[in-house]
Design an enzyme around this catalytic site. Structure first.
Site, mmCIF file in Angstrom:
data_model
loop_
_atom_site.group_PDB
_atom_site.id
_atom_site.type_symbol
_atom_site.label_atom_id
_atom_site.label_comp_id
_atom_site.label_asym_id
_atom_site.label_seq_id
_atom_site.Cartn_x
_atom_site.Cartn_y
_atom_site.Cartn_z
ATOM 1 N N ASN A 84 31.576 47.705 70.990
ATOM 2 C CA ASN A 84 32.417 48.307 70.862
ATOM 3 C C ASN A 84 33.422 48.714 71.871
ATOM 4 O OD1 ASN A 84 31.174 48.354 68.396
ATOM 5 N ND2 ASN A 84 31.496 50.356 67.859
ATOM 6 N N VAL A 91 38.871 50.298 72.662
ATOM 7 C CA VAL A 91 37.499 51.087 72.310
ATOM 8 C C VAL A 91 37.525 51.327 70.705
ATOM 9 C CG1 VAL A 91 36.562 53.287 72.253
ATOM 10 C CG2 VAL A 91 37.497 52.303 74.436
ATOM 11 N N CYS A 92 36.634 50.561 69.935
ATOM 12 C CA CYS A 92 36.551 50.427 68.494
ATOM 13 C C CYS A 92 35.682 51.709 68.042
ATOM 14 C CB CYS A 92 35.749 49.159 68.096
ATOM 15 S SG CYS A 92 36.949 47.827 68.415
ATOM 16 N N LEU A 93 36.381 52.674 67.516
ATOM 17 C CA LEU A 93 35.877 53.908 66.851
ATOM 18 C C LEU A 93 36.705 54.172 65.795
ATOM 19 C CD1 LEU A 93 35.128 56.354 70.151
ATOM 20 C CD2 LEU A 93 33.377 55.112 68.465
#
Length: 444
Positions: A84, A91-93
């Protein structure tokens, strides 16, 4: 004041006062919407004690809308540190709107800078492969091998990129430990900084001093990680590509723990030499009667007087009359395991104090879970009193004498002592015996 600016400023202030040793934030005074953040990798993960930096950009709609977050510890866009956390910095959130999450996981105004940092930190787990969305459907046999391989290469690159490369850049040394950039003549600049440069022209390195001091804390843990890596994989072995890694979003390379160990030792030597250099710079500053020299001389005299007034047994003196090098004689607290101990402690101050915090070392060996093998103590001076030299002495003594410290792996500076202290009752007895032995030896 703009409401979003007010909110950001308050969040920054709260985080900077926070006692969380794994998070740090900073911004230029003139640009509060652009924030830099540092996350120190969690214990017992392949990210352990790595220095991972992120850039936050807050728009005028904050906190109604989340900020943009970019990972900057990527080896120039060549290293993906997590399923992620991409090589390009993405930034994968779900709370950032960069990943589809379950209902209720999206951004809300109740969240903020700290909650984002904690969410990113939670990705840095002992098995980061699990963060890959297709993890549940993977083949079990090949999957277990992938998990192990992924942990191994993250551990290696955490050391190489987030720790070693960062410190080499700060210290301006090459892979072989030699200086890579010319060091300015100490007489070429005014230690009083009478002539201020344009702030935008000065490199913004808010975590430089923090990372140097933390490197000294965690040095033995880094060496332990190298040893563990050597036992698991041979030098020259190529990193395995993970199923989720694309051609431009991967972590490529080869293992070379032998080289990493050599570079870690070179960094340690360079830091020790830099600390020694402060004494020479300090004497030059004293001769020039600079503000920092006068201030430290006055603080030294005040601490000596306070010791006399409080009838404390501890003694303080200047080494060779240098206000930048203090020698503390610490007497162990009566009725404790330290009772009867006599320890010499050197406090070295930078001519740029308090921007660069003091470096402290026990010259008398002590087996203690808060003192590293080379004598560097793990202590916390109050942020509001960073410029108060006495607060550093008090904080070191408090760390030594604390009777019921909370378990905190971020204070792991002496792996063997830490393991015994927080181990079984028998381990604790062994710890106490080792501590008493070092106290007795201090009197010989």
């Amino acid at each position: 004041m703009d409401q979003s600016v007010f909110r950001i400023t308050k969040e920054l202030s709260d985080l900077q006062k926070n006692s969380d040793l794994s998070l740090a934030v900073a911004c230029r005074d003139i640009d509060v919407r652009n924030v830099r953040a540092l996350i120190i990798g969690p214990h017992e993960t392949p990210y352990e004690f790595g220095f991972f930096e992120f850039a936050f950009k807050f728009n005028k709609d904050y906190p109604r809308k989340s900020p943009q977050v970019t990972a900057t510890t990527t080896n120039g866009g060549r290293c993906r540190f997590n399923p992620n956390i991409y090589a390009n910095g993405r930034v994968c959130l779900s709370i950032l709107g960069t990943w589809r999450g379950e209902r209720g996981e999206e951004w809300s105004a109740a969240q903020g800078l700290e909650s984002i940092l904690l969410s990113i930190q939670s990705l840095m787990s002992s098995n980061p492969y699990e963060n890959e969305p297709g993890f549940e459907d993977a083949n079990e046999v090949s999957d277990k091998k992938n998990q192990k391989d992924y942990v191994q290469k993250i551990r290696h690159e955490t050391l190489r990129i987030s720790v070693i490369q960062r410190l080499e850049e700060y210290l301006q040394i090459g892979v072989d430990g030699t200086v890579t950039a010319p060091v300015a003549n100490k007489d070429d600049y005014d230690l009083d900084m009478d002539v201020m440069e344009d702030e935008s022209s000065i490199p913004f390195e808010p975590f430089k001093d923090l990372c140097k001091r933390r490197f000294l804390w965690y040095y033995d843990s880094y060496l332990a990680a190298v040893q563990k890596g050597k036992e698991e994989v041979k030098d020259g072995t190529t990193f395995c590509r993970m199923p989720f890694e694309g051609s431009s979003n991967t972590m490529e390379g080869k293992f070379n723990y032998t080289e990493l160990e050599k570079r870690l030792r070179n960094i340690k030597k360079a830091l020790d030499a830099e600390t020694e250099g402060w004494a020479t710079e300090g004497m030059a500053a004293k001769t020039k009667d600079t503000t920092v020299a006068v201030n430290l001389q006055r603080q030294y005299e005040q601490v000596v007087e306070s010791f006399k007034r409080s009838d404390t047994p501890h003694n303080l003196e200047l080494l060779d009359g240098n206000p930048f090098v203090w020698m503390l004689t610490y007497f162990g607290k009566p009725m404790t395991n330290l009772d009867g101990g006599l320890f010499r402690v050197r406090l070295c101050f930078s001519p740029r104090f308090p921007e660069e915090q003091p470096r402290i070392k026990f010259e008398t060996r002590m087996f203690h879970h808060r003192i590293s093998l080379d004598g560097t103590p793990c202590y916390f001076a109050p942020v509001s009193r960073r410029e108060d030299a006495k607060s550093h002495i008090e904080a070191v003594i408090e760390a030594l004498e604390e009777e019921q410290p909370p378990y905190d792996p971020r204070t792991l500076v002496h792996p063997e002592a830490f393991k015994l202290y927080w181990g079984s009752p028998e381990d604790r007895k062994m710890y106490n015996r080792r501590l008493r032995r070092s106290v007795n030896q201090s009197m010989e």
